[in-house]
Design a protein around this motif. Structure first.
Motif, PDB file in Angstrom:
ATOM      1  N   LYS A  49       0.516 -14.578 -32.246  1.00  0.00           N
ATOM      2  CA  LYS A  49       0.526 -13.894 -33.529  1.00  0.00           C
ATOM      3  C   LYS A  49       1.928 -13.450 -33.910  1.00  0.00           C
ATOM      4  CE  LYS A  49      -4.237 -12.223 -33.219  1.00  0.00           C
ATOM      5  NZ  LYS A  49      -5.119 -11.025 -33.214  1.00  0.00           N
ATOM      6  N   ASP A  50       2.736 -13.073 -32.910  1.00  0.00           N
ATOM      7  CA  ASP A  50       4.095 -12.636 -33.196  1.00  0.00           C
ATOM      8  C   ASP A  50       4.940 -13.778 -33.752  1.00  0.00           C
ATOM      9  OD1 ASP A  50       3.531 -10.104 -32.367  1.00  0.00           O
ATOM     10  OD2 ASP A  50       4.344 -10.360 -30.344  1.00  0.00           O
ATOM     11  N   ARG A  51       4.625 -15.012 -33.392  1.00  0.00           N
ATOM     12  CA  ARG A  51       5.449 -16.146 -33.785  1.00  0.00           C
ATOM     13  C   ARG A  51       4.969 -16.824 -35.054  1.00  0.00           C
ATOM     14  NH1 ARG A  51       6.192 -18.949 -27.816  1.00  0.00           N
ATOM     15  NH2 ARG A  51       7.646 -17.429 -26.996  1.00  0.00           N
ATOM     16  N   PHE A  52       3.687 -16.771 -35.331  1.00  0.00           N
ATOM     17  CA  PHE A  52       3.133 -17.505 -36.460  1.00  0.00           C
ATOM     18  C   PHE A  52       2.507 -16.532 -37.448  1.00  0.00           C
ATOM     19  CE2 PHE A  52       3.116 -20.391 -32.862  1.00  0.00           C
ATOM     20  CZ  PHE A  52       3.737 -21.503 -33.402  1.00  0.00           C
ATOM     21  N   ILE A  53       3.134 -16.426 -38.606  1.00  0.00           N
ATOM     22  CA  ILE A  53       2.659 -15.536 -39.650  1.00  0.00           C
ATOM     23  C   ILE A  53       1.777 -16.341 -40.590  1.00  0.00           C
ATOM     24  CG2 ILE A  53       3.341 -13.945 -41.481  1.00  0.00           C
ATOM     25  CD1 ILE A  53       4.284 -13.177 -38.670  1.00  0.00           C
ATOM     26  N   GLY A  54       0.614 -15.827 -40.913  1.00  0.00           N
ATOM     27  CA  GLY A  54      -0.227 -16.538 -41.872  1.00  0.00           C
ATOM     28  C   GLY A  54      -1.695 -16.224 -41.709  1.00  0.00           C
ATOM     29  N   THR A  55      -2.396 -16.250 -42.838  1.00  0.00           N
ATOM     30  CA  THR A  55      -3.836 -15.986 -42.834  1.00  0.00           C
ATOM     31  C   THR A  55      -4.625 -17.113 -43.486  1.00  0.00           C
ATOM     32  OG1 THR A  55      -3.623 -14.761 -44.926  1.00  0.00           O
ATOM     33  CG2 THR A  55      -3.489 -13.487 -42.890  1.00  0.00           C
ATOM     34  N   THR A  56      -3.950 -18.191 -43.890  1.00  0.00           N
ATOM     35  CA  THR A  56      -4.663 -19.313 -44.496  1.00  0.00           C
ATOM     36  C   THR A  56      -5.502 -20.015 -43.433  1.00  0.00           C
ATOM     37  OG1 THR A  56      -2.804 -20.798 -44.057  1.00  0.00           O
ATOM     38  CG2 THR A  56      -2.836 -19.705 -46.201  1.00  0.00           C
ATOM     39  N   PRO A  57      -6.500 -20.795 -43.849  1.00  0.00           N
ATOM     40  CA  PRO A  57      -7.288 -21.557 -42.871  1.00  0.00           C
ATOM     41  C   PRO A  57      -6.422 -22.438 -41.980  1.00  0.00           C
ATOM     42  CG  PRO A  57      -8.375 -21.585 -44.999  1.00  0.00           C
ATOM     43  CD  PRO A  57      -7.033 -20.937 -45.216  1.00  0.00           C
ATOM     44  N   PRO A  61      -0.447 -19.092 -50.062  1.00  0.00           N
ATOM     45  CA  PRO A  61      -0.764 -17.672 -49.831  1.00  0.00           C
ATOM     46  C   PRO A  61       0.032 -17.045 -48.692  1.00  0.00           C
ATOM     47  CG  PRO A  61      -2.781 -18.930 -50.176  1.00  0.00           C
ATOM     48  CD  PRO A  61      -1.670 -19.933 -50.042  1.00  0.00           C
ATOM     49  N   ASP A  62       0.592 -17.887 -47.806  1.00  0.00           N
ATOM     50  CA  ASP A  62       1.358 -17.363 -46.671  1.00  0.00           C
ATOM     51  C   ASP A  62       2.849 -17.244 -46.961  1.00  0.00           C
ATOM     52  OD1 ASP A  62      -0.825 -17.048 -45.006  1.00  0.00           O
ATOM     53  OD2 ASP A  62      -0.661 -19.054 -44.160  1.00  0.00           O
ATOM     54  N   ILE A  63       3.299 -17.709 -48.137  1.00  0.00           N
ATOM     55  CA  ILE A  63       4.739 -17.716 -48.415  1.00  0.00           C
ATOM     56  C   ILE A  63       5.303 -16.306 -48.449  1.00  0.00           C
ATOM     57  CG2 ILE A  63       6.479 -18.204 -50.176  1.00  0.00           C
ATOM     58  CD1 ILE A  63       4.952 -20.772 -50.825  1.00  0.00           C
ATOM     59  N   MET A  64       4.685 -15.395 -49.200  1.00  0.00           N
ATOM     60  CA  MET A  64       5.227 -14.037 -49.299  1.00  0.00           C
ATOM     61  C   MET A  64       5.104 -13.265 -47.985  1.00  0.00           C
ATOM     62  SD  MET A  64       6.866 -13.949 -51.962  1.00  0.00           S
ATOM     63  CE  MET A  64       7.457 -12.302 -51.560  1.00  0.00           C
ATOM     64  N   PRO A  65       3.992 -13.344 -47.250  1.00  0.00           N
ATOM     65  CA  PRO A  65       3.985 -12.691 -45.930  1.00  0.00           C
ATOM     66  C   PRO A  65       5.097 -13.201 -45.015  1.00  0.00           C
ATOM     67  CG  PRO A  65       1.742 -13.174 -46.589  1.00  0.00           C
ATOM     68  CD  PRO A  65       2.640 -13.805 -47.619  1.00  0.00           C
ATOM     69  N   MET A  66       5.346 -14.534 -45.047  1.00  0.00           N
ATOM     70  CA  MET A  66       6.447 -15.073 -44.245  1.00  0.00           C
ATOM     71  C   MET A  66       7.790 -14.556 -44.744  1.00  0.00           C
ATOM     72  SD  MET A  66       5.487 -19.073 -43.610  1.00  0.00           S
ATOM     73  CE  MET A  66       3.971 -19.580 -42.793  1.00  0.00           C
ATOM     74  N   ALA A  67       7.961 -14.520 -46.074  1.00  0.00           N
ATOM     75  CA  ALA A  67       9.215 -14.031 -46.650  1.00  0.00           C
ATOM     76  C   ALA A  67       9.453 -12.577 -46.254  1.00  0.00           C
ATOM     77  CB  ALA A  67       9.188 -14.177 -48.172  1.00  0.00           C
TER      78      ALA A  67
END
Length: 318
Positions: A11-19, A190-196
Motif C-alpha cells: 500500500k505504501d508503494r502503490f497509490i490508487g483505489t480504481t479496480p 480517478p487515481d491521478i489526483m491522489p497520486m499527484a
C-alpha cells in the motif's frame, strides 16, 4: 503467508483505489510468495520495476539481493560479461575476476528489465541458465550452480516478436509462467489526483519546504493530460512544479504545461469520489503539521484515534 507489515508495504508503494489498482495489489500479494518466474508487461513509466521490487520484498528471498539489469541499455558485446561475469585475462581489459549479475543475485531475485531487447544469442544463453541453473564465467571452464528467482519486464509485444523471429519462443514460455500487466495512467484517471498529492507531499518533505496546493487550473490539466510517460511523467512534473512554484499554489506552467485557454468542463465526479478526494487532501495536510503524534492529530481533528487510523489506512497514508 504475508504478514501485516508486508501487506502495508504494498500500500505504501502503490497509490490508487480504481479496480485496476486493487487488482494489481491483490495479484502481487498472490504471486510474491511463489518462486515461479514472473513476466511484467506494460508501457514505459507504469511502475514495472516497482512491482518487481515488491515481489522480491514480499517473498521468502527478501533478505537476499535483488539485482536488476536493463537488457536494452548494455552494449551487445558486453551483455555476456555483465550476466555471467568473467575471469581475469578472459579478454583485453579483464584485469581481475568479475562476478556477473546472475551470480550476484544468488539466493535472491534477478530482475531482467526490457527483456524484449536482449539479443538472440544471449537469449539462448539465458534459456540454458534457467533450465540448468548453472553458469560459466567468460574465460572459465568450470560451471557454478546458481539459485535465483527471475522476474522479467518488457513494453515489447513478445508474441509479435516471437512471430518475427526476434524472440525465442521457448524462452518466452519459460519466463511467462506468471504474468502481471500494468495499466497506463490514462486508464486510471480517478487515481491521478491522489497520486499527484502523494508525490507533492513526498517532494515537500524531501526538500523540507512547505507543501503547496494545486491551483484549479493545475488540477484541470492534470486530469485531462494524456500522460504518454505514465506515472514516471506525473512524478517528474509534480517534482518540477514543487521546485518552481513561486506562490502557495502549483500552476500548469510550474509543471511545464500551458495554461488552459478555454475553461473546459472537468470530468463529472461522483459524490463518493469527491468525498474520497476531500478526505485524502485534509488528512495529507494534517499529517504535515503533526506527522508523529497520532493521538494529538486525532484530537486536533476532533475524531477518535481509531477513526484516524481507519482513515489513514483507507487512503494508504500509513
Amino acid at each position: 503467508r504475508l504478514k501485516g507489515a508486508s501487506i502495508a508495504a504494498i500500500k505504501d508503494r502503490f497509490i490508487g483505489t480504481t479496480p485496476q489498482a486493487r487488482d494489481l495489489h491483490n495479484l502481487i500479494r498472490r504471486v510474491a510468495p511463489t518462486d515461479s518466474p514472473v513476466l511484467i508487461r506494460g508501457e514505459s513509466g507504469t511502475g514495472k520495476e516497482l512491482i518487481a521490487r515488491s515481489l522480491h520484498d514480499l517473498s521468502a528471498r527478501a533478505k537476499a539481493p535483488m539485482v536488476a539489469i536493463n537488457c536494452g541499455a548494455i552494449a551487445p558485446q558486453l551483455i555476456q560479461s555483465e550476466l555471467f561475469g568473467h575471469e581475469k585475462g578472459a579478454f583485453t581489459g579483464a584485469h581481475q575476476r568479475r562476478t556477473g549479475r546472475i551470480e550476484q543475485a544468488m539466493g535472491g531475485t534477478l530482475f531482467l528489465d526490457e527483456i524484449g531487447d536482449l539479443p538472440l544469442e544471449q537469449q539462448a544463453n539465458l534459456l540454458r541458465v534457467l533450465q540448468e541453473r548453472r553458469i560459466e564465467r567468460v574465460g572459465s571452464s568450470h560451471s557454478l550452480h546458481v539459485d535465483f528467482r527471475v522476474v522479467a519486464a518488457t513494453h515489447v509485444d513478445l508474441e509479435l516478436a516471437v512471430l518475427d523471429g526476434r524472440f525465442r519462443e521457448d524462452l518466452y514460455y519459460r519466463l511467462n509462467v506468471l504474468e502481471i500487466k500494468t495499466s497506463p495512467l490514462r486508464e486510471q484517471r480517478p487515481d491521478i489526483m491522489p497520486m499527484a498529492e502523494h508525490f507533492a507531499n513526498a517532494f515537500a518533505c524531501e526538500s523540507g519546504n512547505t507543501r503547496k496546493r494545486f491551483s484549479p487550473q493545475a488540477i484541470q490539466v492534470l486530469q485531462q493530460h494524456h500522460w504518454p510517460g505514465n506515472v514516471r511523467e506525473l512524478a517528474n512534473r509534480i517534482q518540477r512544479g514543487t521546485i518552481l512554484a513561486r506562490s502557495k499554489e502549483i500552476t500548469p506552467p510550474d509543471m511545464g504545461f500551458d495554461e488552459p485557454t478555454v475553461a473546459a468542463p472537468l470530468p463529472v465526479a461522483t459524490l463518493s469520489e469527491q468525498i474520497q478526494y476531500a478526505e485524502r487532501t485534509i488528512l495529507s495536510e494534517a499529517l504535515l503539521c503533526c506527522p508523529h503524534n497520532m493521538s494529538l492529530l486525532a484530537q486536533e481533528m476532533g475524531i477518535s484515534r481509531t477513526t484516524l487510523s481507519r482513515l489513514l489506512s483507507k487512503h494508504n497514508l500509513r
